[in-house]
Scaffold this active site. Structure first.
Site, PDB file in Angstrom:
ATOM      1  N   HIS A  16      14.012  20.441  84.234  1.00 50.12           N
ATOM      2  CA  HIS A  16      14.921  19.375  83.404  1.00 50.12           C
ATOM      3  C   HIS A  16      14.242  18.608  82.308  1.00 50.12           C
ATOM      4  O   HIS A  16      14.138  17.446  82.726  1.00 50.12           O
ATOM      5  CB  HIS A  16      15.988  18.965  84.009  1.00 50.12           C
ATOM      6  CG  HIS A  16      15.507  18.135  85.430  1.00 50.12           C
ATOM      7  ND1 HIS A  16      14.190  17.529  85.446  1.00 50.12           N
ATOM      8  CD2 HIS A  16      15.914  17.900  86.678  1.00 50.12           C
ATOM      9  CE1 HIS A  16      13.887  17.056  86.696  1.00 50.12           C
ATOM     10  NE2 HIS A  16      15.198  17.182  87.587  1.00 50.12           N
ATOM     11  N   ALA A  38      23.064   9.640  90.514  1.00 53.11           N
ATOM     12  CA  ALA A  38      22.541  10.335  89.192  1.00 53.11           C
ATOM     13  C   ALA A  38      22.996  11.648  89.540  1.00 53.11           C
ATOM     14  O   ALA A  38      22.500  12.151  90.380  1.00 53.11           O
ATOM     15  CB  ALA A  38      21.068  10.160  88.995  1.00 53.11           C
ATOM     16  N   HIS A  48      28.664  15.151  92.335  1.00 57.92           N
ATOM     17  CA  HIS A  48      28.947  13.959  93.005  1.00 57.92           C
ATOM     18  C   HIS A  48      30.293  13.732  93.133  1.00 57.92           C
ATOM     19  O   HIS A  48      30.859  13.628  92.050  1.00 57.92           O
ATOM     20  CB  HIS A  48      27.962  12.641  92.837  1.00 57.92           C
ATOM     21  CG  HIS A  48      26.424  12.715  92.734  1.00 57.92           C
ATOM     22  ND1 HIS A  48      25.701  12.608  93.996  1.00 57.92           N
ATOM     23  CD2 HIS A  48      25.520  13.469  91.777  1.00 57.92           C
ATOM     24  CE1 HIS A  48      24.494  12.781  93.816  1.00 57.92           C
ATOM     25  NE2 HIS A  48      24.100  13.402  92.429  1.00 57.92           N
ATOM     26  N   HIS A 104      18.306  26.158  87.936  1.00 59.04           N
ATOM     27  CA  HIS A 104      18.268  24.974  88.514  1.00 59.04           C
ATOM     28  C   HIS A 104      19.575  24.572  88.913  1.00 59.04           C
ATOM     29  O   HIS A 104      20.104  23.906  87.853  1.00 59.04           O
ATOM     30  CB  HIS A 104      17.402  24.009  87.685  1.00 59.04           C
ATOM     31  CG  HIS A 104      17.247  22.406  88.371  1.00 59.04           C
ATOM     32  ND1 HIS A 104      16.209  21.691  88.321  1.00 59.04           N
ATOM     33  CD2 HIS A 104      18.319  21.692  88.967  1.00 59.04           C
ATOM     34  CE1 HIS A 104      16.535  20.617  88.979  1.00 59.04           C
ATOM     35  NE2 HIS A 104      17.585  20.500  89.407  1.00 59.04           N
ATOM     36  N   HIS A 146      22.224  22.603  91.914  1.00 52.22           N
ATOM     37  CA  HIS A 146      22.767  21.876  93.288  1.00 52.22           C
ATOM     38  C   HIS A 146      24.249  22.461  93.438  1.00 52.22           C
ATOM     39  O   HIS A 146      25.136  22.186  92.867  1.00 52.22           O
ATOM     40  CB  HIS A 146      22.710  20.383  92.973  1.00 52.22           C
ATOM     41  CG  HIS A 146      21.528  19.868  92.330  1.00 52.22           C
ATOM     42  ND1 HIS A 146      20.689  19.587  93.254  1.00 52.22           N
ATOM     43  CD2 HIS A 146      20.992  19.765  91.201  1.00 52.22           C
ATOM     44  CE1 HIS A 146      19.366  18.821  92.787  1.00 52.22           C
ATOM     45  NE2 HIS A 146      19.863  19.148  91.404  1.00 52.22           N
ATOM     46  N   LEU A 147      24.244  22.846  94.670  1.00 52.88           N
ATOM     47  CA  LEU A 147      25.398  23.396  95.116  1.00 52.88           C
ATOM     48  C   LEU A 147      25.775  22.828  96.626  1.00 52.88           C
ATOM     49  O   LEU A 147      27.143  22.701  96.754  1.00 52.88           O
ATOM     50  CB  LEU A 147      25.286  24.857  95.747  1.00 52.88           C
ATOM     51  CG  LEU A 147      25.154  25.984  94.466  1.00 52.88           C
ATOM     52  CD1 LEU A 147      24.976  27.234  95.133  1.00 52.88           C
ATOM     53  CD2 LEU A 147      26.403  26.153  93.797  1.00 52.88           C
ATOM     54  N   ARG A 148      24.933  21.797  97.103  1.00 55.91           N
ATOM     55  CA  ARG A 148      25.470  20.983  97.991  1.00 55.91           C
ATOM     56  C   ARG A 148      25.814  21.686  99.206  1.00 55.91           C
ATOM     57  O   ARG A 148      25.349  22.821  99.541  1.00 55.91           O
ATOM     58  CB  ARG A 148      26.541  19.743  97.712  1.00 55.91           C
ATOM     59  CG  ARG A 148      26.401  19.407  96.443  1.00 55.91           C
ATOM     60  CD  ARG A 148      25.006  18.508  96.339  1.00 55.91           C
ATOM     61  NE  ARG A 148      25.157  17.727  94.997  1.00 55.91           N
ATOM     62  CZ  ARG A 148      24.270  17.139  94.289  1.00 55.91           C
ATOM     63  NH1 ARG A 148      22.851  17.342  95.003  1.00 55.91           N
ATOM     64  NH2 ARG A 148      24.180  16.463  93.403  1.00 55.91           N
ATOM     65  N   ASP A 166      21.069  22.238  86.067  1.00 52.68           N
ATOM     66  CA  ASP A 166      20.852  21.106  86.832  1.00 52.68           C
ATOM     67  C   ASP A 166      22.306  20.575  87.046  1.00 52.68           C
ATOM     68  O   ASP A 166      22.443  19.320  87.235  1.00 52.68           O
ATOM     69  CB  ASP A 166      20.003  19.688  86.193  1.00 52.68           C
ATOM     70  CG  ASP A 166      19.736  18.528  87.351  1.00 52.68           C
ATOM     71  OD1 ASP A 166      19.686  18.932  88.419  1.00 52.68           O
ATOM     72  OD2 ASP A 166      19.177  17.676  86.706  1.00 52.68           O
ATOM     73  N   LYS A 207       9.961  23.317  95.770  1.00 50.50           N
ATOM     74  CA  LYS A 207      10.558  22.597  95.110  1.00 50.50           C
ATOM     75  C   LYS A 207       9.690  20.955  95.369  1.00 50.50           C
ATOM     76  O   LYS A 207       9.697  20.774  96.781  1.00 50.50           O
ATOM     77  CB  LYS A 207      12.066  22.244  95.149  1.00 50.50           C
ATOM     78  CG  LYS A 207      12.457  20.912  94.442  1.00 50.50           C
ATOM     79  CD  LYS A 207      12.494  21.249  93.003  1.00 50.50           C
ATOM     80  CE  LYS A 207      12.733  19.754  91.993  1.00 50.50           C
ATOM     81  NZ  LYS A 207      13.643  20.172  91.347  1.00 50.50           N
ATOM     82  N   ASN A 229      17.740  19.897  97.889  1.00 46.79           N
ATOM     83  CA  ASN A 229      17.822  18.285  98.582  1.00 46.79           C
ATOM     84  C   ASN A 229      19.121  17.983  99.029  1.00 46.79           C
ATOM     85  O   ASN A 229      20.118  17.117  98.500  1.00 46.79           O
ATOM     86  CB  ASN A 229      17.358  17.480  97.249  1.00 46.79           C
ATOM     87  CG  ASN A 229      18.723  17.687  95.988  1.00 46.79           C
ATOM     88  OD1 ASN A 229      19.362  18.765  95.972  1.00 46.79           O
ATOM     89  ND2 ASN A 229      18.780  16.466  95.219  1.00 46.79           N
ATOM     90  N   HIS A 236      10.246  18.235  89.947  1.00 43.23           N
ATOM     91  CA  HIS A 236      10.766  16.934  89.388  1.00 43.23           C
ATOM     92  C   HIS A 236       9.792  16.068  88.724  1.00 43.23           C
ATOM     93  O   HIS A 236       9.123  15.529  89.719  1.00 43.23           O
ATOM     94  CB  HIS A 236      11.802  16.330  90.241  1.00 43.23           C
ATOM     95  CG  HIS A 236      12.514  15.137  89.621  1.00 43.23           C
ATOM     96  ND1 HIS A 236      14.053  15.190  89.445  1.00 43.23           N
ATOM     97  CD2 HIS A 236      11.969  14.188  89.264  1.00 43.23           C
ATOM     98  CE1 HIS A 236      14.178  14.173  88.642  1.00 43.23           C
ATOM     99  NE2 HIS A 236      13.082  13.425  88.780  1.00 43.23           N
ATOM    100  N   LEU A 251      19.188  11.898  86.282  1.00 44.89           N
ATOM    101  CA  LEU A 251      17.619  11.865  86.274  1.00 44.89           C
ATOM    102  C   LEU A 251      16.868  13.263  86.067  1.00 44.89           C
ATOM    103  O   LEU A 251      17.562  14.559  86.589  1.00 44.89           O
ATOM    104  CB  LEU A 251      17.209  11.575  87.480  1.00 44.89           C
ATOM    105  CG  LEU A 251      17.583   9.799  87.785  1.00 44.89           C
ATOM    106  CD1 LEU A 251      17.284   9.379  89.159  1.00 44.89           C
ATOM    107  CD2 LEU A 251      16.750   8.933  86.724  1.00 44.89           C
TER     108      LEU A 251
END
Ligand code: NCD
Ligand code: ZN
Ligand code: ZN
Length: 349
Positions: free
Chosen positions: A175, A264, A252, A14, A16-18, A248, A100, A42, A137, A220
């Site tokens: 998560h 979050a 940011h 899990h 996030h690479l953006r 996760d 997802k 996302n 999620h 979150l």
């Protein structure tokens, strides 16, 4: 006392690479230690179709450091308009690893998510029939439900009914943050697993709220009471094949975290393996680290185990990690585990 260990190269189930500058900045931190990662979809706008996913995968491959063997495992963001045939074809091609599900409004960039499970049931039925996993999620979003109860209520009102309706569907509860979730997963008879983050093994809600508010610990699902953290530690270090690492890691820009309504997400990619070695060492469970980081997830997803290896060495002087990284014009604060880390991590060539 173990001072040196070699484990199979880990995967992050899990991540996030953006995109853009952020992608370029954070990808090397994961690719340094991990062979593969499940890439969260996302983005704004979300990564919904096979076409979106192929384009995003290309951008990730283009951002990889030269010579890196890292493989992104792509996911599709499920919307109420998702096309089951498009997703099934992407899965058959090996382009899409999982789908997802974000309950609409539950977390960062989830506005296009699912309001009613009934409306995505036809897609979920196709997924169940072809063995395509669903990552969830797991939090309800109703304003009446206390934020610390949203995972527990989700299990009772959404997840359990869904699994009864469609027991063939392979589900990953992402998560998890509660003893309730661990109990639910441990009692399940099959087709259910859970990912656990590094930070939820190290912090409880006091870290966020006691003695001043610490936005860099806000994510979150939000960290819960200490008893829940201890239940997660027990699950992660147990060797039970249904639990595996999903960091996760969710970068940011600091300015977006440090404001009246901060977002979050905790950025853990740089020091995650060192933190995990610390946690497993503290619980006298170093012998279970490899199962959690490098075996259980691949087995649940039905993917081959990695061939590469990672060397972990206990060192006297604490390891040094940057407090923050730079992404374009922005800074991103790295997770502060609040303890000295003595496990140095390096890939074995
Ligand atoms: C994630 C993000 O920033 O994209 N944030 C978080 O707090 N975990 C979204 C998510 O995984 O829920
Ligand atoms: Zn989430
Ligand atoms: Zn996430």
């Amino acid at each position: 006392m173990t001072d040196e260990m070699i484990i199979r190269q880990p995967d992050d189930w899990h991540l996030h690479l953006r995109d853009g500058d952020m992608l370029a900045a954070v990808l090397p931190d994961t690719a340094r230690h991990f062979a593969r990662a499940i890439i969260m979809p996302n983005l704004v706008p979300p990564v919904v179709t096979a076409l979106d996913i192929a384009a995003y995968r290309d951008r990730i491959m283009a951002a990889l450091p030269r010579g890196s063997g890292f493989t992104p495992l792509m996911t599709a963001y499920l919307t109420e308009d998702s096309d089951a045939d498009d997703l099934a074809a992407g899965f058959a091609d090996g382009l899409i690893t999982a789908v997802k599900l974000y309950p609409a409004g539950a977390t960062t960039n989830s506005a296009s998510g699912v309001r009613s499970i009934a409306r995505v049931m036809p897609v979920l039925e196709v997924m169940a029939s072809i063995g395509m996993p669903l990552c969830i999620h797991g939090e309800v979003t109703s304003p009446e439900v206390d934020i610390f109860d949203r995972e527990k209520v989700f299990i009772e009102t959404v997840l359990d009914p869904l699994r009864r309706d469609l027991p063939e569907l392979k589900v990953i509860m992402e998560h998890i943050t509660t003893a309730d979730a661990a109990a639910y997963v441990s009692a399940a008879s099959g087709n259910l697993a859970a990912s656990i983050t590094t930070h939820h093994l190290m912090i409880n809600r006091n870290h966020i709220l006691a003695g001043g508010i610490r936005p860099h610990f806000y994510c979150l699902p939000v960290a819960k009471r200490e008893e829940h953290r201890l239940a997660l530690r027990k699950a992660a270090t147990s060797g039970d094949s249904r639990y595996f690492l999903g960091t996760d890691s969710a970068p940011h820009p600091d300015h977006a975290k440090l404001q009246a309504c901060g977002c979050a997400g905790i950025y853990t990619a740089p020091n995650t393996m060192s933190c995990l070695a610390h946690v497993f060492d503290e619980d006298n469970a170093l012998d279970q680290l490899e199962a959690f980081t490098s075996v259980n997830g691949a087995n649940f997803y039905g993917l081959p185990l990695n061939k590469g290896q990672l060397k972990l060495t206990r060192i006297q002087t604490p390891c040094r990690y940057l407090e923050a990284i730079t992404a374009g014009q922005e800074t991103v604060t790295v997770f502060d585990p609040g303890v000295d880390l003595h496990w140095h991590v390096e890939p074995l060539e």
